[in-house]
Scaffold this active site. Structure first.
Site, PDB file in Angstrom:
ATOM      1  N   ASP A   1       0.677  -1.146   0.007  1.00 26.88           N
ATOM      2  CA  ASP A   1      -0.093   0.118   0.077  1.00 26.88           C
ATOM      3  C   ASP A   1       1.352   1.014   0.754  1.00 26.88           C
ATOM      4  O   ASP A   1       1.390   1.373   1.093  1.00 26.88           O
ATOM      5  CB  ASP A   1      -0.970   0.775   1.440  1.00 26.88           C
ATOM      6  CG  ASP A   1      -1.828   1.169   1.123  1.00 26.88           C
ATOM      7  OD1 ASP A   1      -1.603   1.474   0.578  1.00 26.88           O
ATOM      8  OD2 ASP A   1      -2.764   1.056   2.391  1.00 26.88           O
TER       9      ASP A   1
ATOM     10  N   SER B   1       1.233  12.699 -15.590  1.00 27.90           N
ATOM     11  CA  SER B   1       0.746  12.246 -16.593  1.00 27.90           C
ATOM     12  C   SER B   1       0.283  13.899 -16.985  1.00 27.90           C
ATOM     13  O   SER B   1       0.952  14.303 -16.700  1.00 27.90           O
ATOM     14  CB  SER B   1      -1.109  12.768 -15.803  1.00 27.90           C
ATOM     15  OG  SER B   1      -1.854  12.412 -17.048  1.00 27.90           O
TER      16      SER B   1
ATOM     17  N   TYR C   1      -7.341  15.404  -9.857  1.00 26.28           N
ATOM     18  CA  TYR C   1      -6.138  14.996 -10.328  1.00 26.28           C
ATOM     19  C   TYR C   1      -4.754  15.478 -10.669  1.00 26.28           C
ATOM     20  O   TYR C   1      -3.969  15.476 -10.780  1.00 26.28           O
ATOM     21  CB  TYR C   1      -6.609  13.977 -11.429  1.00 26.28           C
ATOM     22  CG  TYR C   1      -6.091  12.660 -11.882  1.00 26.28           C
ATOM     23  CD1 TYR C   1      -5.107  11.349 -11.306  1.00 26.28           C
ATOM     24  CD2 TYR C   1      -5.380  12.927 -13.373  1.00 26.28           C
ATOM     25  CE1 TYR C   1      -3.869  11.359 -12.179  1.00 26.28           C
ATOM     26  CE2 TYR C   1      -4.687  12.559 -14.119  1.00 26.28           C
ATOM     27  CZ  TYR C   1      -3.675  11.304 -13.606  1.00 26.28           C
ATOM     28  OH  TYR C   1      -3.282  10.471 -14.206  1.00 26.28           O
TER      29      TYR C   1
ATOM     30  N   LYS D   1      -1.064  15.416  -9.744  1.00 27.63           N
ATOM     31  CA  LYS D   1       0.838  14.883 -11.634  1.00 27.63           C
ATOM     32  C   LYS D   1       1.189  16.501 -11.272  1.00 27.63           C
ATOM     33  O   LYS D   1       2.486  15.807 -11.604  1.00 27.63           O
ATOM     34  CB  LYS D   1      -0.112  14.785 -12.973  1.00 27.63           C
ATOM     35  CG  LYS D   1      -1.083  13.448 -12.517  1.00 27.63           C
ATOM     36  CD  LYS D   1       0.198  12.185 -11.660  1.00 27.63           C
ATOM     37  CE  LYS D   1      -0.587  10.684 -11.604  1.00 27.63           C
ATOM     38  NZ  LYS D   1       0.197   9.793 -11.052  1.00 27.63           N
TER      39      LYS D   1
END
Length: 248
Positions: free
Chosen positions: A59, A139, A152, A156
């Site tokens: 994890d 990303s 998100y 990134k």
């Protein structure tokens, strides 16, 4: 065999870009530890790759689990030459104010805190041996954000900034740090990015990519292999776009 004799940890290595990187690295001569929350799938990928691959349940948002991952790498591989911070997640497309606090916390724990935790437990080992390579899988969302994926995107962008800061701090110690910024690809997260997996939604996403296709695990793996090899020994702090031109 550009990675012959090297050892690598790949987080989120049981599927998507991570599995593609694991395959490429083993093909190029590296021994890999596939660290993933889905242990059965990680073990299957490792078995398919043969004796050069091992698996461990990890994890990446939990310090004790990441510490155990580093210990497993030393026990199974002997040293850690390469660390791939690939594990990641997203929230569903939504107005920024409507993303739940739980989803926000999960995105930043998996995408950002994980980089801190792997640094905490792996960087000291790399410092002790005087060498190492870290690759963060960010990303294009961190370079050219898409609407309705705000948090998100931000996570990134954080990874890209962290990459440059890590590179500057660790360069004098013989440790290189780079990132890759893939465009949306054929991975388990694709449906979550799009909100729904339909031909129309795919066409909408592909229309934003000049080369006219999604990225593949092989595309990202090829870039990762170069950046982690000795061929890139003068390259650090780079956030390479593997995006078919989307960020132009």
């Amino acid at each position: 065999m550009r990675l012959k004799g090297k050892t690598a940890i790949i987080t989120g290595g049981a599927s998507g870009f991570g599995a593609g990187i694991a395959l490429k690295f083993v093909t190029e001569g590296a021994s890999v530890l596939i660290a993933d929350l889905n242990l059965p799938l990680a073990e299957k990928v490792a078995a398919d790759l043969g004796d050069m691959a091992h698996a461990v349940r990890t994890d990446v948002a939990d310090s004790a689990s990441v510490k155990a991952m580093a210990e497993a790498a030393i026990a199974g591989l002997g040293r850690i030459d390469i660390l791939i911070n690939n594990a990641g997640t997203t929230h569903l497309p939504n107005a920024m104010e409507d993303v739940t606090e739980a989803d926000f916390d999960r995105v930043f724990a998996v995408n950002c805190k994980s980089v801190y935790l792997t640094a905490k437990h792996v960087v000291p080992l790399m410092k002790a041996q005087g060498s190492g390579v870290i690759l963060n899988v960010a990303s294009t969302a961190g370079v050219s954000p898409r609407p309705r994926l705000n948090w998100y995107n931000a996570s990134k962008g954080w990874m890209n900034n962290a990459t440059k800061g890590m590179a500057v701090e660790l360069a004098p110690l013989g440790i290189r740090v780079n990132a890759v910024n893939p465009v949306a690809g054929e991975t388990p997260l694709l449906k979550q990015f799009m909100g729904e997996d339909t031909p129309e939604m795919r066409a909408k996403f592909i229309a934003t990519i000049p080369l006219g296709r999604f990225s593949t695990p092989q595309d990202v793996a090829n870039a990762a292999c170069y950046l982690c090899s000795d061929e890139a020994s003068m390259i650090t702090g780079v956030c390479m776009e593997v995006d078919g031109g989307r960020c132009i």
